[in-house]
Design a protein around this motif. Structure first.
Motif, mmCIF file in Angstrom:
data_model
loop_
_atom_site.group_PDB
_atom_site.id
_atom_site.type_symbol
_atom_site.label_atom_id
_atom_site.label_comp_id
_atom_site.label_asym_id
_atom_site.label_seq_id
_atom_site.Cartn_x
_atom_site.Cartn_y
_atom_site.Cartn_z
ATOM 1 N N LYS A 742 0.826 -1.212 0.000
ATOM 2 C CA LYS A 742 0.000 0.000 0.000
ATOM 3 C C LYS A 742 0.856 1.256 0.000
ATOM 4 O O LYS A 742 0.425 2.312 -0.489
ATOM 5 N N ALA A 743 2.080 1.144 0.526
ATOM 6 C CA ALA A 743 2.987 2.295 0.561
ATOM 7 C C ALA A 743 3.710 2.488 -0.762
ATOM 8 O O ALA A 743 4.539 3.391 -0.889
ATOM 9 N N GLY A 744 3.417 1.623 -1.748
ATOM 10 C CA GLY A 744 3.987 1.802 -3.078
ATOM 11 C C GLY A 744 5.053 0.799 -3.451
ATOM 12 O O GLY A 744 5.589 0.841 -4.559
ATOM 13 N N ASP A 745 5.371 -0.130 -2.541
ATOM 14 C CA ASP A 745 6.413 -1.106 -2.824
ATOM 15 C C ASP A 745 5.762 -2.455 -3.123
ATOM 16 O O ASP A 745 5.805 -3.388 -2.317
ATOM 17 N N ALA A 746 5.158 -2.571 -4.313
ATOM 18 C CA ALA A 746 4.486 -3.819 -4.678
ATOM 19 C C ALA A 746 5.481 -4.964 -4.821
ATOM 20 O O ALA A 746 5.181 -6.114 -4.471
ATOM 21 N N VAL A 747 6.678 -4.687 -5.341
ATOM 22 C CA VAL A 747 7.688 -5.728 -5.503
ATOM 23 C C VAL A 747 8.102 -6.265 -4.127
ATOM 24 O O VAL A 747 8.220 -7.476 -3.911
ATOM 25 N N GLY A 748 8.320 -5.353 -3.169
ATOM 26 C CA GLY A 748 8.673 -5.768 -1.810
ATOM 27 C C GLY A 748 7.560 -6.562 -1.166
ATOM 28 O O GLY A 748 7.804 -7.548 -0.450
ATOM 29 N N ALA A 749 6.303 -6.135 -1.405
ATOM 30 C CA ALA A 749 5.169 -6.862 -0.838
ATOM 31 C C ALA A 749 5.111 -8.274 -1.403
ATOM 32 O O ALA A 749 4.872 -9.247 -0.675
ATOM 33 N N ALA A 750 5.318 -8.413 -2.722
ATOM 34 C CA ALA A 750 5.294 -9.745 -3.334
ATOM 35 C C ALA A 750 6.404 -10.629 -2.776
ATOM 36 O O ALA A 750 6.196 -11.821 -2.481
ATOM 37 N N ALA A 751 7.596 -10.046 -2.582
ATOM 38 C CA ALA A 751 8.711 -10.824 -2.025
ATOM 39 C C ALA A 751 8.406 -11.269 -0.591
ATOM 40 O O ALA A 751 8.692 -12.413 -0.198
ATOM 41 N N ASP A 752 7.798 -10.362 0.188
ATOM 42 C CA ASP A 752 7.427 -10.710 1.570
ATOM 43 C C ASP A 752 6.409 -11.847 1.592
ATOM 44 O O ASP A 752 6.523 -12.799 2.385
ATOM 45 N N PHE A 753 5.387 -11.751 0.737
ATOM 46 C CA PHE A 753 4.356 -12.788 0.721
ATOM 47 C C PHE A 753 4.909 -14.115 0.195
ATOM 48 O O PHE A 753 4.443 -15.190 0.596
#
Length: 796
Positions: A742-753
């Protein structure tokens, strides 16, 4: 007559004498011209060094020319005081020593200030005053030219007022104790590690007398501190075994630490209510030294013990004999029954004689007893007497332990006292018919307080002890195993909980049979933890089968039957039938109201779950409203600081947030966090959950970057406190990944998930709802990340 003049002999100064706060208080009186305080009473328990402090002060005053007359006398009896006064009168006034009463009166008259005459400066020291009544008519007069110094274990009201000031003398501080031990050993050419000396000082409760005698023992036995500390902890040895024999006492001491309080106990036992001081001190000796709740010592089991062990006016306490021979003597058959008022009066007596500290205004820690007083008291009992004492103390603790722990401070005090009791006499709490109920109440209290690590350790110990004392197939040993499973599950190890439940269920089926209440409860726990491990449908099926058995064995209104109905409804919802869960919980609530009443914890739990599933079916605002009313009732029934009350407040804030009431949620959470930090501490799971929900509020309020920072902080603490695989830790990782996207880091979110999905499959299994949710979230953020040039996040 030659001046200055001294009557009596001052005790020699102890080796390595320690300058302490009481010395400064005595010097202040002198610096004020001797008129500010005309009489000081150094009061404290036996062994704290009152006589040494008084002698040091008298020696200093004498050496600096501060007095013309110094009188030092022992004051353990009235006769010794009169004798000293008579000697002073004979030497100063030439009075007839064959009439000591008349000579003593002449001396006191000489001390009286007389206008127009030259007055001598004087200091009268009355050492070890045993009874204030001994000084009736013998107190030196108030005079601008003289001062009186008294040492006593007593702290009666008569020792204060009328120009007299009580100067409390306590234990060495940790620094004073370490300094003393270092210097005393060094004087004999011995050097010990500072950590060992600090630990030894703690073992001996920083009591000056005990420390000095320990040094003597170390030197005579050529023993190091580590070995001596091992000797102190040897339960087969008494305190006497770790002290010098009377011929080897240092500093001209007359008695060992173990015997230092014997005469005081005898005197206390002769003060009304006659014969209760000794058995009451025994009760305090087997409980926590740093605070015994007042209700424990006036409970019916405690009063029964006092009545049973009361010593009469003609009993051993009046003979002057002390020690094991007269300890724990049972009362005659016609002994007067002890009342709560008697117990309170006996506590005050023990307080007046400095055998314990009694502070009624602090009810949860009303009584404190030095650990060496406790040990000396217990050493005087036979094994049989100690076992009887342990049972009385256990009965007393269980009697006052509330079923609902409204007061968290009281619950903590009761747990501390139970821990002390089991330390002193755990074996006595296992009888042929099983473990004492107190042992189980202790474990459940730890669970209720969410002290999961301590609870696991405790139940594992209880299981081992039950195996040893009762056998591996005893129902109490099996019950301990069931509770270990619950602890494992609550700590996040749901697979371990299932495995443990399966193991104990097989034992119960073999030992107790399929319809024994404990067997049915084991089935209940196994079904629940299967659901928590991800098999919601299996849990629903298991509870449906269990309910049929419970209806047949116990009937529809039994507590275990209603508990199964509750969990059946819950897992029906978790299995996907939220509407069915709402209907079932509505019926359950009616049953709970009829069987338990509106304020029972089962009823409150049913209301909470009903509100949750109503919220899940789209009624978030209704859930928030239901939790508002529930919170009011939880505060009234459980108290504002009870963990369930705080959890209810957390859930209320969460549903307010879901319903769109962001300001209401934030206000509730801010208030809640302050209370959680104060009551539960920063590492409690409920405190961490409150911080988690606050982080979510920050994101919902339009600050996703701040939410990411807050979730990172919560995650670090959850990993540290709960472990990386705990369900709530994984949930925090999920929310952190969400708000990172939500903060704009979709790539980071995908890596976390992606990493989270791997861990959820490993911990929860591939079919667990949380695992499936992680798969969906990973797909979502991978799609959002397509085309972004932002590198993957390296955060955990």
């Amino acid at each position: 007559m030659n001046w200055p003049h001294q009557i009596g002999v001052l005790p020699r100064q102890a080796d390595c004498f320690q300058y302490r706060a009481a010395v400064a208080q005595l010097e202040e009186a002198v610096s004020g011209g001797g008129t500010a305080v005309l009489c000081q009473v150094l009061a404290g328990m036996g062994g704290v060094g009152k006589t040494q402090l008084a002698a040091h002060h008298a020696r200093q005053v004498w050496a600096t020319g501060g007095v013309d007359l110094l009188v030092w006398t022992n004051a353990t009896t009235r006769e010794t005081v009169i004798s000293a006064y008579a000697q002073a009168a004979a030497e100063i006034l030439g009075s007839d020593p064959t009439d000591p009463e008349h000579a003593a009166r002449s001396f006191l008259a000489w001390l009286e200030p007389k206008p127009g005459t030259t007055q001598r400066r004087w200091l009268v020291v009355l050492d070890d005053l045993a009874d204030p009544a001994h000084l009736r008519g013998l107190w030196p007069p108030a005079s601008p030219h003289g001062r009186t110094l008294v040492t006593s274990r007593r702290r009666d009201a008569t020792l204060t007022g009328s120009g007299r000031k009580l100067v409390p003398v306590g234990l060495f501080t940790p620094d004073e104790a370490a300094t003393y031990l270092t210097a005393a050993l060094a004087s004999h050419g011995r050097l010990e590690p500072p950590a060992e000396l600090a630990a030894l000082a703690t073992d001996l409760g920083h009591l000056p007398l005990a420390l000095s005698q320990a040094v003597a023992y170390l030197i005579d036995a050529d023993m190091d501190c580590a070995a001596y500390r091992t000797l102190l902890t040897d339960r087969a040895a008494s305190l006497t075994d770790a002290l010098p024999d009377p011929s080897g006492l240092p500093d001209d001491q007359a008695t060992t630490t173990a015997a230092a309080w014997a005469l005081s106990i005898d005197r206390a036992d002769r003060i009304p209510p006659i014969g209760l001081a000794r058995p009451l001190l025994q009760l305090t000796a087997i409980l926590a030294p740093n605070g015994i709740p007042a209700p424990v010592l006036v409970s019916p089991p405690a009063l029964g013990y006092l009545t049973e062990h009361r010593t009469g006016a003609t009993g051993p306490a009046d003979t002057g004999v002390t020690g094991p021979a007269d300890a724990g003597v049972t009362a005659p058959a016609d002994a007067e029954e002890a009342t709560a008022h008697d117990a309170e009066r006996a506590l005050r007596t023990l307080h007046r004689l400095s055998l314990l500290d009694h502070t009624p205004r602090n009810p949860h820690q009303a009584v404190r007893v030095h650990q060496l007083v406790q040990r000396a008291t217990l050493d005087a009992l036979t094994t049989r007497q100690r076992d009887r004492l342990a049972h009385a103390a256990a009965d007393a603790l269980r009697e006052v332990w509330p079923e609902i722990e409204r007061d968290t401070a009281l619950a903590q005090a009761l747990r501390a006292n139970t821990e002390a009791l089991t330390h002193h006499a755990e074996d006595a709490l296992y009888q042929v018919d099983g473990a004492h109920p107190l042992l189980f109440r202790m474990g459940h209290s730890l669970l209720e307080a969410d002290q999961l690590t301590a609870a696991i350790t405790y139940w594992q110990h209880l299981r081992r002890a039950s195996h040893e004392h009762l056998g591996p197939d005893h129902p109490d040993a099996l019950t301990a195993q069931v509770n270990i499973a619950s602890c494992l599950g609550n700590a996040g190890d749901t697979a371990g909980a299932v495995s443990s439940c399966e193991e104990v269920l097989q034992q119960m089926l073999r030992v107790l049979g399929p319809e024994h209440p404990k067997t049915l409860r084991a089935k209940h726990n196994l079904a629940y933890w299967r659901g928590e491990a991800g098999d919601a449908t299996g849990a629903e099926t298991a509870f449906h089968q269990l309910l049929s058995d419970l209806l047949r064995v116990h009937g529809p209104h039994h507590s275990d039957t209603l508990a199964a109905k509750h969990n059946l409804a819950y897992w029906r919802g978790e299995a996907g039938d939220a509407v069915g869960a709402v209907a079932a919980l509505g019926e359950l609530l009616e049953d709970c109201l009829r069987v338990f009443g509106p304020d029972h914890t089962r009823t409150l739990a049913a209301r909470a779950n009903l509100a949750d599933w109503q919220g899940e079916t789209g009624g978030a605002a209704g859930a928030a409203d239901a939790y508002t009313h529930l919170l009011r009732d939880c505060r009234r029934v459980l108290g504002p600081d009870h963990p369930r009350t705080l959890a209810t407040q957390t859930n209320l804030a969460s549903w307010r947030l879901t319903s769109g009431d962001l300001p209401g949620a934030e206000a509730a959470l801010d208030q809640l966090l302050e209370r959680c930090l104060r009551v539960l501490g920063p590492d409690h799971p409920d405190t961490l959950q409150t911080r988690h929900t606050l982080a979510r509020c920050q994101g919902e309020a339009g600050s996703p970057e701040q939410a990411v920072t807050s979730f990172q902080e919560v995650l670090a603490d959850r990993v540290r406190v709960l472990g990386a695989d705990h369900p709530t830790t994984l949930r925090t990782r999920s929310d952190l990944a969400h708000w990172r996207g939500k903060a704009g880091d979709a790539v980071g979110a995908a890596a976390d998930f992606d990493r989270l999905l791997t861990d959820r499959r490993r911990v929860l299994g591939t079919d667990h709802p949380a695992t499936l949710t992680a798969e969906a979230s990973l797909a979502h953020w991978r799609e959002r990340a397509q085309g972004e040039d932002v590198p993957p996040s390296t955060d955990p």
